[in-house]
Design an enzyme around this catalytic site. Structure first.
Site, PDB file in Angstrom:
ATOM      1  N   LEU A  13       0.818  -1.207   0.000  1.00 49.22           N
ATOM      2  CA  LEU A  13       0.000   0.000   0.000  1.00 49.22           C
ATOM      3  C   LEU A  13       0.853   1.258   0.000  1.00 49.22           C
ATOM      4  CD1 LEU A  13      -2.888  -1.034   2.414  1.00 49.22           C
ATOM      5  CD2 LEU A  13      -2.488  -1.606   0.009  1.00 49.22           C
ATOM      6  N   TYR A 135      -2.324  -9.010  15.841  1.00 52.44           N
ATOM      7  CA  TYR A 135      -2.259  -7.969  14.809  1.00 52.44           C
ATOM      8  C   TYR A 135      -3.410  -6.969  14.978  1.00 52.44           C
ATOM      9  CZ  TYR A 135      -2.591  -5.830  10.160  1.00 52.44           C
ATOM     10  OH  TYR A 135      -2.688  -4.941   9.125  1.00 52.44           O
ATOM     11  N   SER A 164      -9.952  -5.009   2.460  1.00 53.05           N
ATOM     12  CA  SER A 164      -9.210  -5.831   1.488  1.00 53.05           C
ATOM     13  C   SER A 164      -8.699  -4.938   0.377  1.00 53.05           C
ATOM     14  CB  SER A 164     -10.120  -6.924   0.915  1.00 53.05           C
ATOM     15  OG  SER A 164     -10.695  -7.704   1.947  1.00 53.05           O
TER      16      SER A 164
END
Length: 278
Positions: A13, A135, A164
């Site tokens: 990302l 996480y 997602s």
């Protein structure tokens, strides 16, 4: 703006954001523990650094208007391995922002902060945390950290609960949970451009017909996603086996993270290489 700092710049990302962020400031400082995927842009400086080391992170944020914090281990691992990059790293970023007078932090949170809610519950952004993994717990920690720095020190932050984020939906869950890269860039840009955000949480999700969360909060930022996972539904569903209503991973927002054992990588089980990213 004079300067933006991007952590996790070598991740999936972060790499998608670099060019846009470079166009929004005189200087982009990109950092990661791994090398960049491509050459630095004309106004981009790359510094290899470990998020868990304050002496490596703090100098990078000096003079920054904004920090886009996408650096983390993006997987479930034992708590001891998550502690440095995902917990201490977030503290180092926010504390450095405070000490240098940085205005705002944009943080790559995750749906895994809420991952144990059933998908039949369209959870609003102010619902109590319900993490699915260590996480996810790190995402809860950083959201609460951001709220505290806003309440105590006036450091603004936007926490993007990314679902997602891929080039296109790859499975049935993602038809509803997809965040396109175009919408990701729009969401980060709006998080930077909006004059006042205080402490804000928004879901990082596209305008999917089957979106399983209430993303009304995105309107505060002027976020208007343009992608829709439904465009891929027929193709994806044709390849998927029938859903199993007894599978927690299919029933909960966290997907395979919800069904994973604590400290055990669901990505490894799915054959996906683990990467440092946001």
């Amino acid at each position: 703006m004079k300067k933006i700092v991007l952590t996790g710049a070598a991740g999936n990302l972060g790499d998608e954001l670099r060019a846009m962020l470079a166009g929004m400031a005189d200087e982009l400082v990109s950092t990661d523990i791994a090398p960049l995927r491509s050459d630095a842009l004309s106004n981009e400086t790359y510094v290899q650094a470990d998020l868990a080391q304050m002496d490596q992170i703090k100098p990078l944020i000096a003079g920054a208007d904004m920090v886009v914090h996408f650096g983390a281990i993006v997987d479930e691992l034992p708590f001891e391995q998550m502690w440095g990059p995902n917990f201490v790293g977030s503290y180092n970023v926010f504390q450095s922002a405070k000490e240098h007078g940085c205005r705002r932090v944009i943080y790559a949170s995750s749906i895994h902060a809420m991952g144990m809610y059933p998908k039949t519950d369209p959870i609003p952004v102010d619902a109590p945390h319900r993490p699915d993994t260590w996480y996810g717990l790190a995402k809860c920690f950083t959201e609460d950290l951001g709220r505290m720095y806003w309440d105590k020190d006036g450091i603004e932050s936007v926490h993007l609960r990314i679902y997602s984020a891929t080039s296109k939906p790859g499975n049935a869950r993602a038809v509803g949970s997809w965040l396109s890269f175009d919408d990701l860039r729009q969401l980060v840009r709006k998080s930077i451009d909006t004059p006042l955000v205080g402490f804000t949480i928004v879901y990082g999700i596209s305008d999917n017909d089957r979106a399983p969360v209430d993303n009304t909060a995105g309107r505060v930022l002027g976020y208007r996603p343009t992608s829709n996972g439904e465009d891929y539904a027929e193709e994806v569903f044709a390849k998927e086996p029938p859903s199993d209503p007894q599978d927690i991973g299919q029933m909960c927002h966290g997907g395979p993270f919800a069904s994973a054992k604590l400290g055990v990588s669901p990505m490894a089980q799915m054959g996906i290489p683990q990467k440092d990213d946001g």
